[in-house]
Enzyme design. Structure first.
Site, short mmCIF file in Angstrom:
data_model
loop_
_atom_site.label_atom_id
_atom_site.label_comp_id
_atom_site.label_asym_id
_atom_site.label_seq_id
_atom_site.Cartn_x
_atom_site.Cartn_y
_atom_site.Cartn_z
N LYS A 14 50.39 -34.07 66.65
CA LYS A 14 49.81 -33.03 65.80
C LYS A 14 50.18 -33.27 64.33
O LYS A 14 49.32 -33.19 63.44
CB LYS A 14 50.34 -31.66 66.22
CG LYS A 14 50.02 -30.52 65.26
CD LYS A 14 50.59 -29.21 65.71
CE LYS A 14 51.81 -28.78 64.96
NZ LYS A 14 51.54 -28.00 63.75
N ASN A 15 51.46 -33.56 64.08
CA ASN A 15 51.93 -33.66 62.69
C ASN A 15 51.47 -34.93 62.00
O ASN A 15 51.64 -35.08 60.79
CB ASN A 15 53.46 -33.55 62.65
CG ASN A 15 53.93 -32.14 62.99
OD1 ASN A 15 53.15 -31.19 62.94
ND2 ASN A 15 55.18 -31.99 63.37
N CYS A 112 53.17 -20.53 61.13
CA CYS A 112 54.28 -19.93 61.88
C CYS A 112 55.23 -19.19 60.95
O CYS A 112 55.50 -19.63 59.84
CB CYS A 112 55.07 -21.01 62.63
SG CYS A 112 54.35 -21.52 64.18
N ARG A 117 58.25 -22.06 53.40
CA ARG A 117 57.98 -23.49 53.16
C ARG A 117 57.16 -23.54 51.89
O ARG A 117 55.94 -23.66 51.93
CB ARG A 117 57.23 -24.09 54.36
CG ARG A 117 58.15 -24.33 55.53
CD ARG A 117 57.47 -25.07 56.65
NE ARG A 117 56.78 -24.17 57.55
CZ ARG A 117 56.26 -24.53 58.70
NH1 ARG A 117 56.36 -25.78 59.11
NH2 ARG A 117 55.64 -23.66 59.47
N ASP A 307 62.02 -29.41 65.16
CA ASP A 307 60.97 -29.08 66.14
C ASP A 307 61.42 -29.25 67.59
O ASP A 307 60.67 -28.90 68.51
CB ASP A 307 59.72 -29.94 65.89
CG ASP A 307 58.85 -29.37 64.77
OD1 ASP A 307 59.18 -28.31 64.23
OD2 ASP A 307 57.82 -30.01 64.44
N ARG A 399 48.54 -24.26 69.54
CA ARG A 399 48.49 -24.88 68.22
C ARG A 399 49.07 -26.29 68.24
O ARG A 399 48.74 -27.11 67.40
CB ARG A 399 49.25 -24.03 67.20
CG ARG A 399 48.52 -22.73 66.81
CD ARG A 399 49.17 -22.06 65.63
NE ARG A 399 49.49 -23.05 64.62
CZ ARG A 399 50.68 -23.16 64.02
NH1 ARG A 399 51.65 -22.34 64.32
NH2 ARG A 399 50.89 -24.09 63.12
#
Length: 419
Positions: A14-15, A112, A117, A307, A399
Protein backbone atom coordinates in the site's frame (compact mmCIF):
# COMPACT_ATOMS: atom_id res chain seq x y z
CA UNK A 1 -8.11 -21.42 18.24
CA UNK A 2 -7.75 -23.17 14.87
CA UNK A 3 -4.29 -24.17 13.53
CA UNK A 4 -3.11 -22.13 10.54
CA UNK A 5 -1.62 -24.19 7.70
CA UNK A 6 -1.11 -23.41 4.01
CA UNK A 7 0.02 -20.71 1.59
CA UNK A 8 -0.72 -16.98 1.54
CA UNK A 9 0.23 -14.72 -1.38
CA UNK A 10 1.33 -11.27 -0.24
CA UNK A 11 -0.14 -8.28 -2.09
CA UNK A 12 1.74 -5.23 -3.38
CA UNK A 13 2.62 -2.64 -0.75
CA UNK A 14 0.00 0.00 0.00
CA UNK A 15 2.70 2.49 1.04
CA UNK A 16 4.48 2.03 -2.31
CA UNK A 17 1.35 1.89 -4.48
CA UNK A 18 -0.01 5.30 -3.40
CA UNK A 19 3.04 7.45 -4.36
CA UNK A 20 3.66 5.30 -7.47
CA UNK A 21 0.10 5.93 -8.70
CA UNK A 22 0.65 9.66 -8.20
CA UNK A 23 3.90 9.47 -10.20
CA UNK A 24 1.78 8.80 -13.33
CA UNK A 25 0.87 12.52 -13.18
CA UNK A 26 4.45 13.35 -14.20
CA UNK A 27 4.15 12.13 -17.82
CA UNK A 28 1.77 12.31 -20.78
CA UNK A 29 2.67 8.72 -21.72
CA UNK A 30 1.06 5.53 -20.30
CA UNK A 31 2.43 3.97 -17.10
CA UNK A 32 1.61 0.28 -16.56
CA UNK A 33 1.70 -1.03 -12.99
CA UNK A 34 1.59 -4.66 -11.85
CA UNK A 35 1.09 -6.16 -8.37
CA UNK A 36 -1.33 -3.33 -7.44
CA UNK A 37 -3.16 -4.21 -4.19
CA UNK A 38 -6.97 -3.92 -4.22
CA UNK A 39 -7.41 -1.62 -1.22
CA UNK A 40 -9.79 1.16 -0.27
CA UNK A 41 -6.92 3.69 -0.21
CA UNK A 42 -5.84 2.62 -3.72
CA UNK A 43 -9.42 3.03 -5.00
CA UNK A 44 -9.59 6.48 -3.38
CA UNK A 45 -6.35 7.71 -5.00
CA UNK A 46 -7.50 6.36 -8.38
CA UNK A 47 -10.74 8.37 -7.98
CA UNK A 48 -8.72 11.51 -7.18
CA UNK A 49 -6.52 10.96 -10.27
CA UNK A 50 -9.55 10.25 -12.49
CA UNK A 51 -11.22 13.51 -11.34
CA UNK A 52 -8.18 15.37 -12.67
CA UNK A 53 -8.53 13.74 -16.09
CA UNK A 54 -6.01 10.90 -15.72
CA UNK A 55 -7.34 7.88 -17.61
CA UNK A 56 -7.40 4.68 -15.51
CA UNK A 57 -7.76 1.35 -17.35
CA UNK A 58 -7.74 -2.22 -16.06
CA UNK A 59 -6.80 -4.35 -19.14
CA UNK A 60 -8.54 -7.34 -17.52
CA UNK A 61 -11.62 -6.09 -15.63
CA UNK A 62 -11.53 -9.18 -13.36
CA UNK A 63 -7.92 -8.49 -12.34
CA UNK A 64 -7.33 -5.22 -10.48
CA UNK A 65 -3.63 -6.01 -9.93
CA UNK A 66 -2.65 -4.60 -13.36
CA UNK A 67 -3.54 -0.99 -14.23
CA UNK A 68 -2.65 1.39 -17.08
CA UNK A 69 -2.54 5.11 -16.24
CA UNK A 70 -2.63 7.70 -19.04
CA UNK A 71 -1.92 11.30 -18.03
CA UNK A 72 -2.08 12.83 -21.53
CA UNK A 73 -5.34 14.71 -20.89
CA UNK A 74 -5.21 16.09 -17.35
CA UNK A 75 -7.58 19.10 -17.22
CA UNK A 76 -7.90 19.91 -13.50
CA UNK A 77 -4.74 19.92 -11.33
CA UNK A 78 -6.85 19.90 -8.15
CA UNK A 79 -7.67 17.38 -5.40
CA UNK A 80 -10.93 18.11 -3.60
CA UNK A 81 -11.66 17.78 0.11
CA UNK A 82 -14.41 15.20 -0.50
CA UNK A 83 -11.86 12.52 -1.42
CA UNK A 84 -8.72 13.82 0.28
CA UNK A 85 -10.40 13.90 3.72
CA UNK A 86 -10.36 10.09 3.95
CA UNK A 87 -6.61 9.58 3.51
CA UNK A 88 -3.50 11.61 4.25
CA UNK A 89 -1.48 10.10 1.39
CA UNK A 90 -3.49 12.15 -1.11
CA UNK A 91 -1.07 15.03 -0.39
CA UNK A 92 1.25 13.05 -2.73
CA UNK A 93 -0.41 14.62 -5.79
CA UNK A 94 0.98 18.05 -4.82
CA UNK A 95 4.60 17.58 -5.94
CA UNK A 96 3.95 15.94 -9.33
CA UNK A 97 1.11 18.35 -10.27
CA UNK A 98 3.21 21.39 -9.44
CA UNK A 99 6.29 20.04 -11.26
CA UNK A 100 4.45 19.21 -14.50
CA UNK A 101 1.69 21.83 -14.70
CA UNK A 102 3.14 24.73 -12.72
CA UNK A 103 0.17 24.86 -10.38
CA UNK A 104 -1.76 22.66 -7.97
CA UNK A 105 -4.65 23.01 -5.55
CA UNK A 106 -4.84 20.24 -2.95
CA UNK A 107 -7.04 19.99 0.12
CA UNK A 108 -5.29 19.62 3.47
CA UNK A 109 -5.42 15.85 4.14
CA UNK A 110 -7.24 13.51 6.56
CA UNK A 111 -6.71 9.79 7.36
CA UNK A 112 -6.16 7.68 10.49
CA UNK A 113 -6.39 9.52 13.81
CA UNK A 114 -3.05 8.18 15.08
CA UNK A 115 -1.38 11.57 15.49
CA UNK A 116 -0.22 14.77 13.87
CA UNK A 117 1.52 14.29 10.54
CA UNK A 118 2.04 17.89 9.49
CA UNK A 119 2.59 18.78 5.83
CA UNK A 120 4.87 21.69 6.71
CA UNK A 121 7.98 19.77 5.55
CA UNK A 122 6.42 19.27 2.09
CA UNK A 123 5.66 23.01 1.89
CA UNK A 124 9.09 24.05 3.18
CA UNK A 125 10.80 21.91 0.52
CA UNK A 126 8.62 23.12 -2.36
CA UNK A 127 9.18 26.75 -1.31
CA UNK A 128 12.94 26.10 -1.39
CA UNK A 129 12.44 25.00 -5.02
CA UNK A 130 10.80 28.33 -5.86
CA UNK A 131 7.10 27.57 -5.38
CA UNK A 132 4.65 30.22 -4.21
CA UNK A 133 2.37 28.52 -1.68
CA UNK A 134 -0.74 29.86 0.06
CA UNK A 135 -3.05 28.00 2.41
CA UNK A 136 -6.61 29.28 2.45
CA UNK A 137 -10.06 27.78 3.06
CA UNK A 138 -8.48 24.40 3.85
CA UNK A 139 -6.58 24.16 0.55
CA UNK A 140 -2.89 24.33 -0.35
CA UNK A 141 -2.53 26.45 -3.50
CA UNK A 142 0.86 26.22 -5.16
CA UNK A 143 2.40 27.66 -8.33
CA UNK A 144 5.77 28.83 -9.61
CA UNK A 145 4.59 32.00 -11.34
CA UNK A 146 4.45 33.12 -14.96
CA UNK A 147 8.14 34.01 -15.27
CA UNK A 148 9.58 30.62 -14.33
CA UNK A 149 9.29 27.61 -16.61
CA UNK A 150 10.03 25.02 -13.91
CA UNK A 151 10.75 24.48 -10.24
CA UNK A 152 14.38 25.18 -9.37
CA UNK A 153 16.80 22.61 -7.95
CA UNK A 154 17.67 23.21 -4.30
CA UNK A 155 19.37 21.65 -1.30
CA UNK A 156 16.63 20.64 1.13
CA UNK A 157 17.17 19.44 4.71
CA UNK A 158 13.91 18.36 6.35
CA UNK A 159 13.53 18.97 10.10
CA UNK A 160 12.37 15.39 10.58
CA UNK A 161 12.35 12.16 8.58
CA UNK A 162 9.09 12.13 6.60
CA UNK A 163 8.19 9.36 4.15
CA UNK A 164 5.47 11.20 2.20
CA UNK A 165 7.53 14.41 2.40
CA UNK A 166 10.53 12.66 0.80
CA UNK A 167 8.26 11.14 -1.88
CA UNK A 168 6.54 14.44 -2.71
CA UNK A 169 9.80 16.37 -2.98
CA UNK A 170 11.41 13.56 -5.00
CA UNK A 171 8.55 13.69 -7.54
CA UNK A 172 8.76 17.48 -7.70
CA UNK A 173 12.54 17.44 -8.15
CA UNK A 174 12.67 15.06 -11.13
CA UNK A 175 11.28 17.81 -13.44
CA UNK A 176 13.02 20.74 -11.69
CA UNK A 177 15.67 22.87 -13.36
CA UNK A 178 19.10 21.76 -12.03
CA UNK A 179 20.16 19.59 -9.13
CA UNK A 180 18.14 18.90 -5.98
CA UNK A 181 19.67 17.28 -2.90
CA UNK A 182 17.30 15.83 -0.29
CA UNK A 183 19.09 15.49 3.06
CA UNK A 184 17.58 13.51 5.97
CA UNK A 185 15.50 11.62 3.37
CA UNK A 186 13.37 8.64 4.41
CA UNK A 187 15.08 5.32 3.60
CA UNK A 188 11.96 3.11 3.50
CA UNK A 189 11.87 0.42 0.77
CA UNK A 190 8.68 2.05 -0.55
CA UNK A 191 10.60 5.30 -1.21
CA UNK A 192 13.22 3.30 -3.12
CA UNK A 193 10.47 1.54 -5.11
CA UNK A 194 9.06 4.94 -6.17
CA UNK A 195 12.58 6.10 -7.15
CA UNK A 196 13.08 2.93 -9.23
CA UNK A 197 9.88 3.65 -11.20
CA UNK A 198 10.91 7.31 -11.72
CA UNK A 199 14.30 6.13 -13.08
CA UNK A 200 12.48 3.81 -15.52
CA UNK A 201 10.49 6.91 -16.61
CA UNK A 202 13.74 8.78 -17.38
CA UNK A 203 14.53 10.49 -14.07
CA UNK A 204 18.13 10.91 -12.89
CA UNK A 205 18.29 9.91 -9.20
CA UNK A 206 21.19 8.61 -7.11
CA UNK A 207 21.57 7.62 -3.45
CA UNK A 208 18.68 5.12 -3.41
CA UNK A 209 18.22 3.53 0.01
CA UNK A 210 20.28 6.23 1.76
CA UNK A 211 19.29 9.40 3.63
CA UNK A 212 20.76 11.59 0.86
CA UNK A 213 19.01 11.58 -2.51
CA UNK A 214 20.56 13.52 -5.40
CA UNK A 215 18.22 14.35 -8.30
CA UNK A 216 19.34 15.90 -11.58
CA UNK A 217 16.23 17.45 -13.13
CA UNK A 218 15.15 16.46 -16.66
CA UNK A 219 12.86 18.25 -19.13
CA UNK A 220 10.22 15.49 -19.30
CA UNK A 221 9.51 11.89 -18.32
CA UNK A 222 8.16 9.05 -20.49
CA UNK A 223 5.95 6.00 -19.86
CA UNK A 224 7.20 2.85 -18.13
CA UNK A 225 6.20 -0.52 -16.68
CA UNK A 226 6.76 -1.43 -13.06
CA UNK A 227 5.82 -4.15 -10.54
CA UNK A 228 5.05 -2.74 -7.07
CA UNK A 229 7.16 -4.11 -4.20
CA UNK A 230 5.60 -6.71 -1.84
CA UNK A 231 3.90 -5.36 1.30
CA UNK A 232 6.27 -5.90 4.23
CA UNK A 233 3.59 -4.86 6.75
CA UNK A 234 1.05 -7.39 5.43
CA UNK A 235 3.83 -10.01 5.50
CA UNK A 236 4.72 -9.13 9.09
CA UNK A 237 1.05 -9.21 10.11
CA UNK A 238 0.63 -12.81 8.87
CA UNK A 239 3.92 -13.76 10.58
CA UNK A 240 2.49 -12.37 13.85
CA UNK A 241 -0.71 -14.36 13.22
CA UNK A 242 1.42 -17.53 13.03
CA UNK A 243 3.33 -16.58 16.19
CA UNK A 244 0.20 -15.84 18.23
CA UNK A 245 -1.24 -19.27 17.29
CA UNK A 246 1.76 -21.07 18.82
CA UNK A 247 -0.26 -23.22 21.22
CA UNK A 248 -2.59 -24.50 18.49
CA UNK A 249 0.11 -24.59 15.83
CA UNK A 250 0.92 -22.72 12.61
CA UNK A 251 2.77 -23.62 9.40
CA UNK A 252 2.54 -20.88 6.76
CA UNK A 253 4.31 -20.32 3.43
CA UNK A 254 4.18 -16.61 2.52
CA UNK A 255 4.73 -16.19 -1.22
CA UNK A 256 5.60 -13.05 -3.20
CA UNK A 257 7.31 -11.62 -0.08
CA UNK A 258 10.44 -9.45 0.25
CA UNK A 259 12.30 -10.62 3.39
CA UNK A 260 15.21 -8.26 2.61
CA UNK A 261 12.95 -5.31 3.54
CA UNK A 262 11.98 -6.57 7.02
CA UNK A 263 15.11 -7.66 8.85
CA UNK A 264 14.19 -6.06 12.20
CA UNK A 265 10.71 -7.64 12.25
CA UNK A 266 12.17 -11.06 11.35
CA UNK A 267 14.81 -10.78 14.12
CA UNK A 268 12.19 -9.89 16.75
CA UNK A 269 9.89 -12.76 15.67
CA UNK A 270 12.84 -15.18 15.92
CA UNK A 271 13.33 -13.88 19.49
CA UNK A 272 9.65 -14.69 20.12
CA UNK A 273 10.29 -18.31 19.07
CA UNK A 274 8.94 -18.30 15.51
CA UNK A 275 10.85 -20.72 13.25
CA UNK A 276 11.63 -18.83 10.03
CA UNK A 277 13.13 -20.00 6.72
CA UNK A 278 13.81 -17.38 4.03
CA UNK A 279 14.09 -17.33 0.25
CA UNK A 280 14.47 -14.42 -2.15
CA UNK A 281 10.67 -14.02 -2.50
CA UNK A 282 9.19 -16.32 0.16
CA UNK A 283 9.11 -16.80 3.94
CA UNK A 284 8.19 -20.11 5.62
CA UNK A 285 7.13 -19.85 9.28
CA UNK A 286 6.37 -22.61 11.79
CA UNK A 287 5.18 -22.15 15.39
CA UNK A 288 4.22 -24.86 17.89
CA UNK A 289 4.87 -23.22 21.25
CA UNK A 290 3.69 -20.24 23.23
CA UNK A 291 5.54 -17.12 22.03
CA UNK A 292 8.09 -15.37 24.23
CA UNK A 293 7.53 -11.67 25.02
CA UNK A 294 9.67 -9.22 23.01
CA UNK A 295 10.40 -5.57 23.78
CA UNK A 296 11.21 -2.92 21.17
CA UNK A 297 11.11 0.76 20.29
CA UNK A 298 9.61 1.98 17.01
CA UNK A 299 11.69 4.24 14.79
CA UNK A 300 12.31 5.10 11.15
CA UNK A 301 13.50 2.40 8.71
CA UNK A 302 15.60 0.28 9.03
CA UNK A 303 14.60 0.22 12.73
CA UNK A 304 11.36 -1.37 14.00
CA UNK A 305 8.36 -0.07 11.99
CA UNK A 306 5.55 1.73 13.79
CA UNK A 307 3.12 -0.04 11.43
CA UNK A 308 3.98 -3.40 13.10
CA UNK A 309 3.69 -2.21 16.70
CA UNK A 310 0.02 -3.13 17.29
CA UNK A 311 0.36 -6.64 15.79
CA UNK A 312 3.36 -7.40 18.02
CA UNK A 313 1.45 -6.11 21.04
CA UNK A 314 -1.34 -8.61 20.29
CA UNK A 315 1.28 -11.38 20.27
CA UNK A 316 2.87 -10.05 23.49
CA UNK A 317 -0.56 -10.16 25.14
CA UNK A 318 -0.45 -13.98 25.31
CA UNK A 319 3.35 -14.40 25.34
CA UNK A 320 5.44 -15.78 28.19
CA UNK A 321 6.83 -12.93 30.27
CA UNK A 322 6.61 -9.15 30.27
CA UNK A 323 7.42 -6.68 27.49
CA UNK A 324 7.93 -2.94 27.02
CA UNK A 325 6.99 -1.25 23.75
CA UNK A 326 7.97 2.39 23.19
CA UNK A 327 6.30 4.32 20.34
CA UNK A 328 8.42 7.20 19.02
CA UNK A 329 6.67 8.00 15.71
CA UNK A 330 2.98 8.71 16.42
CA UNK A 331 1.63 10.10 19.68
CA UNK A 332 -1.84 8.46 19.51
CA UNK A 333 -0.79 5.00 18.44
CA UNK A 334 -1.95 3.01 21.49
CA UNK A 335 -5.69 3.19 20.78
CA UNK A 336 -5.78 -0.61 20.34
CA UNK A 337 -4.62 -1.15 23.94
CA UNK A 338 -8.01 -0.70 25.61
CA UNK A 339 -9.57 -2.99 22.98
CA UNK A 340 -6.93 -5.70 23.57
CA UNK A 341 -7.59 -5.33 27.31
CA UNK A 342 -11.28 -6.04 26.59
CA UNK A 343 -10.10 -9.43 25.28
CA UNK A 344 -8.30 -10.06 28.58
CA UNK A 345 -4.85 -8.62 27.86
CA UNK A 346 -2.94 -6.93 30.70
CA UNK A 347 -1.43 -3.80 29.18
CA UNK A 348 -0.64 -0.56 31.01
CA UNK A 349 0.38 2.67 29.27
CA UNK A 350 2.82 5.19 30.73
CA UNK A 351 3.44 8.09 28.35
CA UNK A 352 4.69 6.67 25.06
CA UNK A 353 5.50 3.23 26.54
CA UNK A 354 3.13 0.26 26.89
CA UNK A 355 3.95 -2.51 29.37
CA UNK A 356 2.39 -5.90 28.76
CA UNK A 357 2.25 -8.85 31.14
CA UNK A 358 1.50 -11.96 29.06
CA UNK A 359 -1.67 -13.90 30.05
CA UNK A 360 -2.36 -17.62 29.51
CA UNK A 361 -5.45 -17.01 27.42
CA UNK A 362 -7.46 -14.25 25.75
CA UNK A 363 -11.26 -14.48 25.68
CA UNK A 364 -13.47 -13.33 22.81
CA UNK A 365 -15.42 -10.07 23.03
CA UNK A 366 -16.81 -7.32 20.84
CA UNK A 367 -14.07 -4.82 20.05
CA UNK A 368 -13.76 -1.73 17.87
CA UNK A 369 -11.09 -0.99 15.26
CA UNK A 370 -9.71 2.53 15.74
CA UNK A 371 -7.19 2.69 12.89
CA UNK A 372 -5.68 0.54 10.16
CA UNK A 373 -2.97 -1.41 12.03
CA UNK A 374 -5.04 -1.54 15.25
CA UNK A 375 -7.76 -3.39 13.34
CA UNK A 376 -5.22 -6.00 12.15
CA UNK A 377 -4.00 -6.52 15.73
CA UNK A 378 -7.57 -7.17 16.91
CA UNK A 379 -8.16 -9.71 14.12
CA UNK A 380 -5.07 -11.74 15.02
CA UNK A 381 -5.82 -11.46 18.76
CA UNK A 382 -9.32 -12.78 17.97
CA UNK A 383 -7.80 -15.81 16.20
CA UNK A 384 -6.01 -16.78 19.43
CA UNK A 385 -8.85 -15.89 21.85
CA UNK A 386 -11.26 -18.52 23.15
CA UNK A 387 -14.85 -18.03 21.99
CA UNK A 388 -16.07 -15.52 19.44
CA UNK A 389 -14.55 -12.10 18.78
CA UNK A 390 -16.44 -9.49 16.77
CA UNK A 391 -14.29 -6.70 15.31
CA UNK A 392 -16.37 -3.64 14.47
CA UNK A 393 -15.58 -0.76 12.06
CA UNK A 394 -13.35 -2.84 9.77
CA UNK A 395 -13.49 -0.20 7.04
CA UNK A 396 -10.13 0.73 8.61
CA UNK A 397 -8.84 -2.77 7.76
CA UNK A 398 -9.89 -2.49 4.10
CA UNK A 399 -7.73 0.62 3.71
CA UNK A 400 -4.57 -1.47 3.98
CA UNK A 401 -5.28 -5.21 3.71
CA UNK A 402 -6.36 -6.95 0.51
CA UNK A 403 -9.11 -9.45 1.58
CA UNK A 404 -7.44 -10.35 4.87
CA UNK A 405 -10.33 -12.53 6.04
CA UNK A 406 -10.29 -14.62 2.84
CA UNK A 407 -6.53 -15.19 3.08
CA UNK A 408 -6.84 -16.30 6.72
CA UNK A 409 -9.89 -18.50 6.08
CA UNK A 410 -7.98 -20.26 3.28
CA UNK A 411 -5.32 -21.41 5.76
CA UNK A 412 -7.77 -22.72 8.35
CA UNK A 413 -8.89 -19.70 10.40
CA UNK A 414 -12.54 -19.57 11.43
CA UNK A 415 -13.23 -16.04 10.29
CA UNK A 416 -15.99 -14.36 8.29
CA UNK A 417 -17.05 -10.86 7.30
CA UNK A 418 -20.58 -10.09 8.48
CA UNK A 419 -22.92 -7.25 7.63
Amino acid sequence: GRPLKGEITIAGAKNAALPILCAALLTAEPVTLRNLPDLQDVRTILKILAQMGLKVTFPNPDDRSVVVLDGSDIHTPEASYELVKTMRASILVLGPLLARFGRAKVSLPGGCAIGARPVDQHIKGLKAMGADIHISHGYIEASFGEQKKALQGAKILTDMITVTGTENLLMAAVLADGQTILENAAREPEVTDLAELLIKMGANISGLGTDRLVIQGVKSLHGAQHAIIADRIETGTFMCAAAIMGQTGADLMLKNARPDTMEMVIDKLKDAGLQIALGKDWIHVVMNQRPKAVSFKTSEYPAFPTDMQAQFMAMNAIAQGASRVTETIFENRFMHVQELNRLGAQIVIEGNTAMTEGVDELSGATVMATDLRASASLVIAGLAASGETLVDRIYHLDRGYDRMEKKLAAVGAQIARVK
